[in-house]
Scaffold this motif. Structure first.
Motif, mmCIF file in Angstrom:
data_model
loop_
_atom_site.group_PDB
_atom_site.id
_atom_site.type_symbol
_atom_site.label_atom_id
_atom_site.label_comp_id
_atom_site.label_asym_id
_atom_site.label_seq_id
_atom_site.Cartn_x
_atom_site.Cartn_y
_atom_site.Cartn_z
ATOM 1 N N ILE A 7 0.875 -1.176 0.000
ATOM 2 C CA ILE A 7 0.000 0.000 0.000
ATOM 3 C C ILE A 7 0.908 1.221 0.000
ATOM 4 O O ILE A 7 1.567 1.509 1.002
ATOM 5 C CB ILE A 7 -0.916 0.024 1.241
ATOM 6 C CG1 ILE A 7 -1.585 -1.334 1.438
ATOM 7 C CG2 ILE A 7 -1.945 1.139 1.134
ATOM 8 C CD1 ILE A 7 -2.477 -1.748 0.303
ATOM 9 N N VAL A 8 0.963 1.924 -1.124
ATOM 10 C CA VAL A 8 1.987 2.956 -1.310
ATOM 11 C C VAL A 8 1.370 4.353 -1.322
ATOM 12 O O VAL A 8 0.508 4.664 -2.160
ATOM 13 C CB VAL A 8 2.761 2.726 -2.624
ATOM 14 C CG1 VAL A 8 3.880 3.766 -2.772
ATOM 15 C CG2 VAL A 8 3.335 1.312 -2.663
ATOM 16 N N GLY A 9 1.819 5.186 -0.389
ATOM 17 C CA GLY A 9 1.381 6.576 -0.368
ATOM 18 C C GLY A 9 2.087 7.374 -1.449
ATOM 19 O O GLY A 9 3.292 7.229 -1.658
ATOM 20 N N THR A 10 1.331 8.219 -2.146
ATOM 21 C CA THR A 10 1.889 9.050 -3.220
ATOM 22 C C THR A 10 1.661 10.530 -2.901
ATOM 23 O O THR A 10 0.846 10.868 -2.035
ATOM 24 C CB THR A 10 1.248 8.701 -4.580
ATOM 25 O OG1 THR A 10 -0.176 8.866 -4.492
ATOM 26 C CG2 THR A 10 1.571 7.267 -4.971
ATOM 27 N N PRO A 11 2.352 11.444 -3.584
ATOM 28 C CA PRO A 11 2.217 12.874 -3.284
ATOM 29 C C PRO A 11 0.796 13.378 -3.469
ATOM 30 O O PRO A 11 0.053 12.885 -4.328
ATOM 31 C CB PRO A 11 3.168 13.529 -4.296
ATOM 32 C CG PRO A 11 4.172 12.464 -4.620
ATOM 33 C CD PRO A 11 3.392 11.185 -4.600
ATOM 34 N N ILE A 12 0.417 14.388 -2.671
ATOM 35 C CA ILE A 12 -0.881 15.029 -2.859
ATOM 36 C C ILE A 12 -0.726 16.324 -3.650
ATOM 37 O O ILE A 12 -1.698 17.030 -3.894
ATOM 38 C CB ILE A 12 -1.567 15.308 -1.510
ATOM 39 C CG1 ILE A 12 -0.710 16.215 -0.628
ATOM 40 C CG2 ILE A 12 -1.876 14.008 -0.789
ATOM 41 C CD1 ILE A 12 -1.383 16.609 0.685
ATOM 42 N N LEU A 118 -1.873 16.529 7.843
ATOM 43 C CA LEU A 118 -1.093 17.739 7.558
ATOM 44 C C LEU A 118 -1.854 18.994 7.976
ATOM 45 O O LEU A 118 -1.288 19.917 8.564
ATOM 46 C CB LEU A 118 -0.757 17.808 6.063
ATOM 47 C CG LEU A 118 0.226 16.776 5.527
ATOM 48 C CD1 LEU A 118 0.385 16.919 4.017
ATOM 49 C CD2 LEU A 118 1.586 16.923 6.199
ATOM 50 N N ALA A 119 -3.159 19.019 7.669
ATOM 51 C CA ALA A 119 -3.976 20.164 8.062
ATOM 52 C C ALA A 119 -4.077 20.254 9.577
ATOM 53 O O ALA A 119 -4.024 21.350 10.156
ATOM 54 C CB ALA A 119 -5.366 20.045 7.440
ATOM 55 N N LEU A 120 -4.203 19.111 10.237
ATOM 56 C CA LEU A 120 -4.320 19.097 11.696
ATOM 57 C C LEU A 120 -3.078 19.692 12.360
ATOM 58 O O LEU A 120 -3.189 20.547 13.245
ATOM 59 C CB LEU A 120 -4.544 17.666 12.187
ATOM 60 C CG LEU A 120 -4.532 17.460 13.704
ATOM 61 C CD1 LEU A 120 -5.698 18.205 14.354
ATOM 62 C CD2 LEU A 120 -4.581 15.972 14.044
ATOM 63 N N VAL A 121 -1.901 19.241 11.953
ATOM 64 C CA VAL A 121 -0.682 19.697 12.633
ATOM 65 C C VAL A 121 -0.394 21.168 12.344
ATOM 66 O O VAL A 121 0.328 21.820 13.108
ATOM 67 C CB VAL A 121 0.539 18.822 12.258
ATOM 68 C CG1 VAL A 121 0.316 17.384 12.670
ATOM 69 C CG2 VAL A 121 0.854 18.891 10.761
ATOM 70 N N ARG A 186 -6.095 24.643 2.131
ATOM 71 C CA ARG A 186 -6.364 24.521 0.689
ATOM 72 C C ARG A 186 -5.074 24.234 -0.071
ATOM 73 O O ARG A 186 -4.035 24.836 0.191
ATOM 74 C CB ARG A 186 -6.989 25.831 0.189
ATOM 75 C CG ARG A 186 -7.482 25.803 -1.248
ATOM 76 C CD ARG A 186 -8.146 27.133 -1.601
ATOM 77 N NE ARG A 186 -7.158 28.193 -1.655
ATOM 78 C CZ ARG A 186 -6.432 28.491 -2.751
ATOM 79 N NH1 ARG A 186 -6.575 27.796 -3.856
ATOM 80 N NH2 ARG A 186 -5.560 29.478 -2.720
ATOM 81 N N GLU A 187 -5.151 23.272 -0.981
ATOM 82 C CA GLU A 187 -4.020 22.967 -1.873
ATOM 83 C C GLU A 187 -2.741 22.648 -1.090
ATOM 84 O O GLU A 187 -1.652 23.146 -1.417
ATOM 85 C CB GLU A 187 -3.761 24.128 -2.834
ATOM 86 C CG GLU A 187 -4.864 24.380 -3.841
ATOM 87 C CD GLU A 187 -4.923 23.278 -4.911
ATOM 88 O OE1 GLU A 187 -4.334 23.446 -5.987
ATOM 89 O OE2 GLU A 187 -5.571 22.229 -4.640
ATOM 90 N N LEU A 188 -2.850 21.827 -0.080
ATOM 91 C CA LEU A 188 -1.681 21.485 0.744
ATOM 92 C C LEU A 188 -0.560 20.888 -0.089
ATOM 93 O O LEU A 188 -0.795 20.041 -0.953
ATOM 94 C CB LEU A 188 -2.095 20.513 1.845
ATOM 95 C CG LEU A 188 -2.928 21.118 2.982
ATOM 96 C CD1 LEU A 188 -3.448 20.027 3.906
ATOM 97 C CD2 LEU A 188 -2.110 22.138 3.776
#
Length: 282
Positions: A7-12, A118-121, A186-188
């Motif tokens: 299960i590979v995480g990719t960039p947002i 990311l938004a939380l921190v 927005r747009e992190l």
């Protein structure tokens, strides 16, 4: 020997967020399962990854998952990616991961960006406890019910929202959360990343001045504002004692009293201590 499901995480947004480990994994597997093969191919091309891809999305997940499990049982190594971020969370993948675990196939998660955290921190809101609730419903009535249930949690919640519904969504949240703190991210990780915070009313006023709101949106809502009920020190103390007499533990009784009268737990505890001291000096 059975294969493995990665299960590979990719960039947002920012391509440099793809880790060296993720790159090596995507190069080594037999096939990469993608939400949109065209979208993922752009990422793979950027990093010189030539591994074969295959579509795997919400519309074919139920049909494809059992056949993919057969391939894994026969020794194939597959990687699952979403269009952006971590698969499974608000994206396809739960069914194949569940089946893989049931069939004794190894599942290896490889970290990547998660917009919610990311938004939380970056929000400055209380990080623990928090609940991630995913996307809000499209219809207003269902969205209001969604926020009412979210407010009942009594702590920080993370929500995804479509840009065209942000203002309406915040107005619906206001009904259940009061004028609580909120962060709109927005747009992190992208060029036009923006993080706007404040009370719900102040953020609504800021966003109202814009011609349009674009991009991926994450909302972080702080604990709802509870209007404190008017109560006397004697009534509060009596309720606490009633709960203790019923067998409830002290900390649980303090929490229950705080919730009932719309107060902070620390304030209730301090008031009870002061009352006890006052009674001792009489």
């Amino acid at each position: 020997m059975p294969g493995k499901l990665l299960i590979v995480g990719t960039p947002i947004g920012n391509l440099t967020d793809l880790s060296p480990r993720a790159i090596d994994a995507l190069k080594s597997v037999d096939t990469i399962l993608c939400e949109d093969t065209r979208h993922t191919r752009k990422l793979l091309t950027h990093f010189g990854i030539e591994t074969a891809t295959e579509s795997y999305h919400e519309h074919n997940e139920d049909e494809k998952a059992p056949r993919l499990i057969e391939r894994l049982e026969n020794g194939a190594t597959l990687a699952l990616v979403s269009d952006a971020g971590l698969p499974v969370v608000s994206d396809p993948g739960y069914r194949i991961v569940r089946l893989a675990r049931e069939h004794g196939i190894a599942v290896e998660p490889i970290p990547g960006p998660f917009a919610g955290v990311l938004a939380l921190v970056a929000s400055g809101l209380a990080p623990l406890p928090f609940t991630f609730l995913g996307f809000t419903p499209h219809r207003q009535g269902q969205r209001r019910d969604f926020y009412r249930r979210a407010a009942e949690l009594g702590h920080t919640v993370i929500i995804y929202e479509a840009p065209e519904r942000v203002l309406a969504s915040l107005q619906d949240a206001r009904e259940s959360f009061g004028d609580a703190e909120v962060t709109v991210a927005r747009e992190l990780t992208k060029m036009h990343e923006e993080i706007v915070g404040g009370t719900i009313d102040s953020v609504i006023e800021q966003l109202k001045t814009r011609d349009s709101i674009k991009g991926e949106i994450t909302l972080v809502l702080g604990a709802p504002i509870v209007e404190a009920a008017e109560t006397s020190r004697e009534e509060l103390t009596a309720e606490f004692q009633r709960l203790r007499d019923s067998g409830m533990r002290r900390n649980d009784a303090v929490k229950t009293v705080a919730e009932k009268f719309g107060m902070r737990k620390n304030d209730v505890y301090r008031l009870l201590i002061n009352t006890a001291r006052a009674n001792l000096t009489k």
